[in-house]
Design a protein around this motif. Structure first.
Motif, PDB file in Angstrom:
ATOM      1  N   SER A   1       0.479   3.916   1.585  1.00  0.00           N
ATOM      2  CA  SER A   1       0.670   4.450   2.939  1.00  0.00           C
ATOM      3  C   SER A   1       1.797   3.760   3.691  1.00  0.00           C
ATOM      4  CB  SER A   1      -0.626   4.323   3.742  1.00  0.00           C
ATOM      5  OG  SER A   1      -1.049   2.976   3.796  1.00  0.00           O
ATOM      6  N   GLU A   2       2.193   2.555   3.249  1.00  0.00           N
ATOM      7  CA  GLU A   2       3.304   1.851   3.888  1.00  0.00           C
ATOM      8  C   GLU A   2       4.650   2.390   3.421  1.00  0.00           C
ATOM      9  OE1 GLU A   2       2.548  -2.623   4.483  1.00  0.00           O
ATOM     10  OE2 GLU A   2       1.429  -2.152   2.644  1.00  0.00           O
TER      11      GLU A   2
ATOM     12  N   ARG B   1       0.843  -1.193   0.000  1.00  0.00           N
ATOM     13  CA  ARG B   1       0.000   0.000   0.000  1.00  0.00           C
ATOM     14  C   ARG B   1       0.878   1.243   0.000  1.00  0.00           C
ATOM     15  NH1 ARG B   1      -4.925  -1.234   4.293  1.00  0.00           N
ATOM     16  NH2 ARG B   1      -5.916  -2.898   3.087  1.00  0.00           N
TER      17      ARG B   1
ATOM     18  N   GLU C   1       4.967   8.929   3.366  1.00  0.00           N
ATOM     19  CA  GLU C   1       4.191   9.754   4.290  1.00  0.00           C
ATOM     20  C   GLU C   1       3.341  10.684   3.434  1.00  0.00           C
ATOM     21  OE1 GLU C   1       4.859  13.244   7.683  1.00  0.00           O
ATOM     22  OE2 GLU C   1       6.580  12.327   6.666  1.00  0.00           O
ATOM     23  N   LEU C   2       2.030  10.670   3.643  1.00  0.00           N
ATOM     24  CA  LEU C   2       1.127  11.528   2.885  1.00  0.00           C
ATOM     25  C   LEU C   2       0.764  12.748   3.709  1.00  0.00           C
ATOM     26  CD1 LEU C   2       0.513   8.476   1.734  1.00  0.00           C
ATOM     27  CD2 LEU C   2      -1.389   9.621   0.626  1.00  0.00           C
TER      28      LEU C   2
ATOM     29  N   ARG D   1      -4.363   6.341   0.243  1.00  0.00           N
ATOM     30  CA  ARG D   1      -3.603   5.476   1.162  1.00  0.00           C
ATOM     31  C   ARG D   1      -3.772   4.000   0.816  1.00  0.00           C
ATOM     32  NH1 ARG D   1      -5.842   9.181   5.120  1.00  0.00           N
ATOM     33  NH2 ARG D   1      -4.218  10.611   5.861  1.00  0.00           N
ATOM     34  N   GLN D   2      -4.924   3.640   0.260  1.00  0.00           N
ATOM     35  CA  GLN D   2      -5.215   2.238  -0.027  1.00  0.00           C
ATOM     36  C   GLN D   2      -4.648   1.753  -1.361  1.00  0.00           C
ATOM     37  OE1 GLN D   2      -6.579   0.225   2.239  1.00  0.00           O
ATOM     38  NE2 GLN D   2      -6.638   1.982   3.613  1.00  0.00           N
TER      39      GLN D   2
ATOM     40  N   GLU E   1      -8.115   8.796   2.019  1.00  0.00           N
ATOM     41  CA  GLU E   1      -8.199   7.382   2.373  1.00  0.00           C
ATOM     42  C   GLU E   1      -8.035   6.497   1.148  1.00  0.00           C
ATOM     43  OE1 GLU E   1      -8.139   4.083   4.506  1.00  0.00           O
ATOM     44  OE2 GLU E   1      -8.033   6.135   5.282  1.00  0.00           O
TER      45      GLU E   1
ATOM     46  N   PHE F   1       3.734  13.608  -1.224  1.00  0.00           N
ATOM     47  CA  PHE F   1       4.174  12.229  -1.022  1.00  0.00           C
ATOM     48  C   PHE F   1       5.653  12.272  -0.663  1.00  0.00           C
ATOM     49  CE2 PHE F   1       0.544  12.101  -3.706  1.00  0.00           C
ATOM     50  CZ  PHE F   1      -0.088  10.888  -3.516  1.00  0.00           C
TER      51      PHE F   1
END
Length: 264
Positions: A82-83, A80, A86-87, A221-222, A218, A175
Motif C-alpha cells: 500500500s506504500e 508494504r 495505489e490499489l 495492502r499489508q 486489507e 495496482f
C-alpha cells in the motif's frame, strides 16, 4: 489440552485422500490428528492471532510456510504494498443495451496470456448512466497491473496500451505504481512478482472461503516485500523480453502450421 487453552490447532488436510464416512470414529480422527501434529501441514495459533486475522479460519493462513516469505529479510527493509502502489477495487458495472450512455471494453481473466501480458479485450459493455462512475474508476491506464482476487486463480497481467477505453472486470484489483516508485519498482517487475510462486502461495494462505476463495483488500495492502536492486530489475527485464520474443516466435510458427493445413 491442559495448558494450551489459548491456542487453536490447525491441520491442513486438503491434499490428503481422507474422506469422512459413518465407519470412522472419533478415535480414528484423533489418531489421524496425532500423526499430523508435527507435520509441515499443521500449526497452532493463539486467540490473539485469530483476532488479528479477523477470525479467518483458513488453515493455510496458519500452516503455510509462505507466511515466512521474507523471514530472512530485516523488517526495516520491507515495504508494504500500500506504500508503493495505489490499489483500486474494480466493481461490477451496471449495463443497459437499450439505454446506455457510454461503451467500454472489459478485460477478463482469459485476456491475460502465458507471460502476463493483457491482450486487447473483446467483451463490449454498454454502460448505463448509473454505471459510469464505476466504469471510470476501473478504467485502465498504461502500465497498470491487475490481479484476479476471486475463485483462487490469482491471474495477474500488465496493461500496455495507452488506450483508456478499457476497464477491468469486477474480479480484479488494479495496482497502479505511484510515480515516485516507478524507477524503484517498475510495473513489469511488480507483475512478475505477483505471478511468482512465492506470492501465489502467499495468496493461497491469505484467501478466505473454500468453494470460491477470495482475497481481501486489507490483506493485499499489508503484503510487504523488499524493493529490488538495479541488478535484479535488469535481470528480470532481460528474462521478460526473452519471453516476449519467444512467445511471438511461437505464435508465428503456429500460424505457419495452420496455414499449411489442407484446404478442401
Amino acid at each position: 489440552t491442559p495448558g494450551t487453552e489459548n491456542e487453536v490447532w490447525f491441520i491442513d488436510k486438503s491434499n490428503q485422500k481422507t474422506f469422512l464416512s459413518r465407519k470412522r470414529t472419533l478415535h480414528d480422527s484423533l489418531e489421524s490428528f496425532d500423526l499430523l501434529e508435527r507435520s509441515e501441514n499443521s500449526s497452532s495459533a493463539s486467540r490473539e492471532e485469530l483476532i488479528q486475522n479477523d477470525f479467518n479460519l483458513n488453515p493455510k493462513r496458519y500452516t503455510s510456510k509462505s507466511n515466512d516469505l521474507f523471514c530472512k529479510v530485516k523488517p526495516e527493509s520491507l515495504m508494504r504494498l500500500s506504500e508503493i502502489v495505489e490499489l483500486i477495487r474494480a466493481q461490477e458495472i451496471l449495463a443497459d443495451e437499450d439505454n446506455w450512455t457510454m461503451t467500454v471494453k472489459e478485460v477478463l481473466p482469459k485476456d491475460i496470456d502465458e507471460i502476463g501480458l493483457i491482450e486487447m479485450p473483446q467483451k463490449k459493455l454498454f454502460v448505463a448512466e448509473k454505471g459510469e462512475k464505476r466504469a471510470r474508476q476501473a478504467t485502465l491506464e498504461e502500465e497498470d497491473v491487475i490481479l484476479c482476487i476471486k475463485s483462487g486463480n490469482w491471474k495477474c497481467g500488465l496493461w500496455t496500451y495507452p488506450d483508456k477505453g478499457c476497464t477491468a472486470s469486477s474480479c480484479f484489483v488494479i495496482f497502479r505504481v505511484k510515480d515516485e516508485f516507478k524507477k524503484l519498482l517498475p510495473p513489469f517487475y511488480l507483475m512478475r512478482l505477483l505471478r511468482s510462486s512465492a506470492l501465489q502461495e502467499r495468496f493461497n494462505s491469505l484467501s478466505i472461503g473454500t468453494r470460491a476463495p477470495l482475497l481481501k483488500m486489507e490483506d493485499l495492502r499489508q503484503i510487504a516485500f523488499p524493493l529490488p536492486s538495479e541488478d535484479e530489475i535488469t535481470q528480470e527485464k532481460e528474462k521478460f523480453e526473452q519471453q516476449v520474443k519467444l512467445l511471438k516466435e511461437i505464435r508465428r510458427k503456429t500460424k505457419e502450421i495452420q496455414e499449411l493445413n489442407m484446404d478442401i
